[in-house]
Motif scaffolding. Structure first.
Motif, PDB file in Angstrom:
ATOM      1  N   GLU A 260       0.798  -1.222   0.000  1.00  0.00           N
ATOM      2  CA  GLU A 260       0.000   0.000   0.000  1.00  0.00           C
ATOM      3  C   GLU A 260       0.830   1.271   0.000  1.00  0.00           C
ATOM      4  N   THR A 261       1.910   1.264   0.780  1.00  0.00           N
ATOM      5  CA  THR A 261       2.619   2.513   1.024  1.00  0.00           C
ATOM      6  C   THR A 261       4.114   2.269   1.040  1.00  0.00           C
ATOM      7  N   PHE A 262       4.867   3.294   0.643  1.00  0.00           N
ATOM      8  CA  PHE A 262       6.313   3.176   0.547  1.00  0.00           C
ATOM      9  C   PHE A 262       6.972   4.430   1.115  1.00  0.00           C
ATOM     10  N   THR A 263       8.106   4.242   1.748  1.00  0.00           N
ATOM     11  CA  THR A 263       8.929   5.370   2.164  1.00  0.00           C
ATOM     12  C   THR A 263      10.341   5.123   1.666  1.00  0.00           C
ATOM     13  N   GLU A 264      10.926   6.109   1.028  1.00  0.00           N
ATOM     14  CA  GLU A 264      12.275   5.968   0.489  1.00  0.00           C
ATOM     15  C   GLU A 264      13.280   6.386   1.552  1.00  0.00           C
ATOM     16  N   GLU A 265      14.229   5.505   1.805  1.00  0.00           N
ATOM     17  CA  GLU A 265      15.234   5.721   2.819  1.00  0.00           C
ATOM     18  C   GLU A 265      16.610   5.812   2.167  1.00  0.00           C
ATOM     19  N   ALA A 266      17.612   6.238   2.952  1.00  0.00           N
ATOM     20  CA  ALA A 266      18.965   6.389   2.415  1.00  0.00           C
ATOM     21  C   ALA A 266      19.506   5.070   1.872  1.00  0.00           C
ATOM     22  N   GLU A 267      19.137   3.967   2.530  1.00  0.00           N
ATOM     23  CA  GLU A 267      19.660   2.662   2.116  1.00  0.00           C
ATOM     24  C   GLU A 267      18.750   1.924   1.157  1.00  0.00           C
ATOM     25  N   GLY A 268      17.594   2.498   0.828  1.00  0.00           N
ATOM     26  CA  GLY A 268      16.699   1.807  -0.091  1.00  0.00           C
ATOM     27  C   GLY A 268      15.251   2.201   0.057  1.00  0.00           C
ATOM     28  N   LEU A 269      14.417   1.206   0.365  1.00  0.00           N
ATOM     29  CA  LEU A 269      12.977   1.420   0.334  1.00  0.00           C
ATOM     30  C   LEU A 269      12.307   0.611   1.437  1.00  0.00           C
ATOM     31  N   ASN A 270      11.360   1.223   2.130  1.00  0.00           N
ATOM     32  CA  ASN A 270      10.499   0.503   3.058  1.00  0.00           C
ATOM     33  C   ASN A 270       9.124   0.356   2.417  1.00  0.00           C
ATOM     34  N   ALA A 271       8.562  -0.840   2.487  1.00  0.00           N
ATOM     35  CA  ALA A 271       7.264  -1.120   1.865  1.00  0.00           C
ATOM     36  C   ALA A 271       6.341  -1.740   2.907  1.00  0.00           C
ATOM     37  N   TYR A 272       5.034  -1.419   2.806  1.00  0.00           N
ATOM     38  CA  TYR A 272       4.084  -1.822   3.833  1.00  0.00           C
ATOM     39  C   TYR A 272       2.876  -2.520   3.210  1.00  0.00           C
ATOM     40  N   ILE A 273       2.497  -3.647   3.829  1.00  0.00           N
ATOM     41  CA  ILE A 273       1.392  -4.453   3.330  1.00  0.00           C
ATOM     42  C   ILE A 273       0.658  -5.052   4.524  1.00  0.00           C
ATOM     43  N   THR A 274      -0.650  -5.245   4.404  1.00  0.00           N
ATOM     44  CA  THR A 274      -1.389  -5.849   5.500  1.00  0.00           C
ATOM     45  C   THR A 274      -0.948  -7.300   5.678  1.00  0.00           C
TER      46      THR A 274
END
Length: 277
Positions: free
Chosen positions: A28-42
Motif C-alpha cells: 500500500e505505502t512506501f517510504t524511500e530511505e537512504a539505504e533503499g525502500l520501506n514497503a508496507y502491506i497488511t
C-alpha cells in the motif's frame, strides 16, 4: 489488522520500479530511505514467496536484500504527534499541520492533515513541490482532479485556492477514508473522494489534474489523464519521480499532446507542469 514492514536494500534508481512491482501484489505505502525502500502491506496479504519472485527478476541488475517485521497496531496520530512538526511549503506561504498543532495566523494557507496511519503525512519533497506549483496556477472557479489522493492534501489545497469542484481518488481504502476525514477537517464541502483507479473514474473534464504518484504509473497513465483534461489551456501537474526521469515523462506527455511549461527540483526529486496544446 497489523502491517508488515519490508525493508529493501536496493539501488535508489530502482525504487520506482520496486514500488510499481510491489504495488501490483498489494503493498500500500512506501517510504524511500537512504539505504533503499520501506514497503508496507497488511499481514493477510503478505507472501514471502511473492516477494522472492520479484527479487529474483532483478538480481542480475542490482544488489538486493530485504528483511521484514510485523508492525503492531498502534495509535498513529499519537506516534505522529511525538515525531513530527508542521511543515512549510511554497516559500512559507503554506503550512501543513495536524489538529494537535497550534494554528499560525501569520501563514497565508494552513492545511489540517491527520494521518490514518504513520504514512502519507505530507513531509516528502514531492508533496511540497506540488503545493508550490499549485500556488503558481489560477484555481479560481476551476475543476480539479487529484489522482492517487493519499491523505487528500493536494485536493484540499486546490479547494482552498478557489477551485469550484474537486474530485480525488485512491486505490487504497484507508487512503480514501483518510482523505474524506481530512476534507471534513478542513471544511471543504466541494470535494468528492472515491476509491478506485483512473479506470473507475466517471467521465468528466477538468481544468487541472494533480498526480503525485510514481514514474511507472505516470508513464502508463498520462495518456489516460489527457482524456479527462479540458481543451487548452488545461494543466497537468506531476511528481513522484527523480530528475533523471523527466525526459521519459516528457516524451510520454508530448506524445499525448502536452507541453512542459515549468519544472521544479528538490533533493533530486522533480515536479513538472504540463499544458494541453
Amino acid at each position: 489488522m497489523n502491517y508488515i514492514e519490508v525493508k529493501l536494500n536496493i539501488n535508489p534508481e530502482f525504487s520506482d520500479i520496486f514500488m510499481a512491482e510491489l504495488g501490483e501484489i498489494g503493498y500500500e505505502t512506501f517510504t524511500e530511505e537512504a539505504e533503499g525502500l520501506n514497503a508496507y502491506i497488511t499481514e493477510d496479504l503478505f507472501s514471502e514467496e511473492n516477494l522472492d519472485e520479484i527479487m529474483e527478476r532483478y538480481l542480475a541488475m542490482t544488489p538486493i536484500s530485504y528483511s521484514y517485521s510485523t508492525l503492531e497496531k498502534k495509535n498513529w496520530n499519537e506516534e505522529w504527534e511525538k515525531n513530527y512538526e508542521p511543515i512549510l511549503a511554497a516559500n512559507g506561504r503554506v503550512r501543513v499541520r495536524a489538529n494537535f498543532h497550534e494554528p499560525d495566523p501569520s501563514i497565508q494557507y494552513e492545511l489540517l492533515i491527520n494521518p490514518k496511519m504513520s504514512f502519507g503525512t505530507g513531509h516528502h519533497e514531492t508533496t511540497s513541490m506540488v503545493l508550490s506549483l499549485q500556488m503558481e496556477i489560477d484555481h479560481q472557479a476551476k475543476k480539479v482532479l487529484d489522482v492517487g489522493c493519499g491523505t487528500g492534501i493536494l485536493a484540499i489545497f486546490a479547494s482552498k485556492l478557489g477551485a469550484s469542484e474537486v474530485a480525488g481518488f485512491d486505490i487504497e481504502e484507508w487512503a480514501a477514508e483518510n482523505s474524506r476525514e481530512n476534507v471534513q477537517l478542513n471544511d471543504c464541502d466541494n470535494i468528492v473522494i472515491r476509491q478506485g483507479t483512473i479506470e473507475d473514474e466517471p467521465a468528466d473534464q477538468y481544468d487541472i489534474i494533480l498526480a503525485n504518484i510514481n514514474r511507472n504509473i505516470l508513464m502508463r497513465d498520462i495518456p489516460k489523464y489527457v482524456e479527462f483534461m479540458k481543451a487548452a489551456p488545461s494543466k497537468l501537474i506531476v511528481s513522484g519521480f527523480y530528475q533523471h526521469d523527466i525526459e521519459d515523462i516528457e516524451k510520454v506527455a508530448n506524445e499525448s499532446g502536452l507541453t512542459k511549461t515549468h519544472t521544479e527540483n528538490k533533493n533530486n526529486w522533480a515536479a513538472v507542469i504540463f499544458e494541453r496544446k
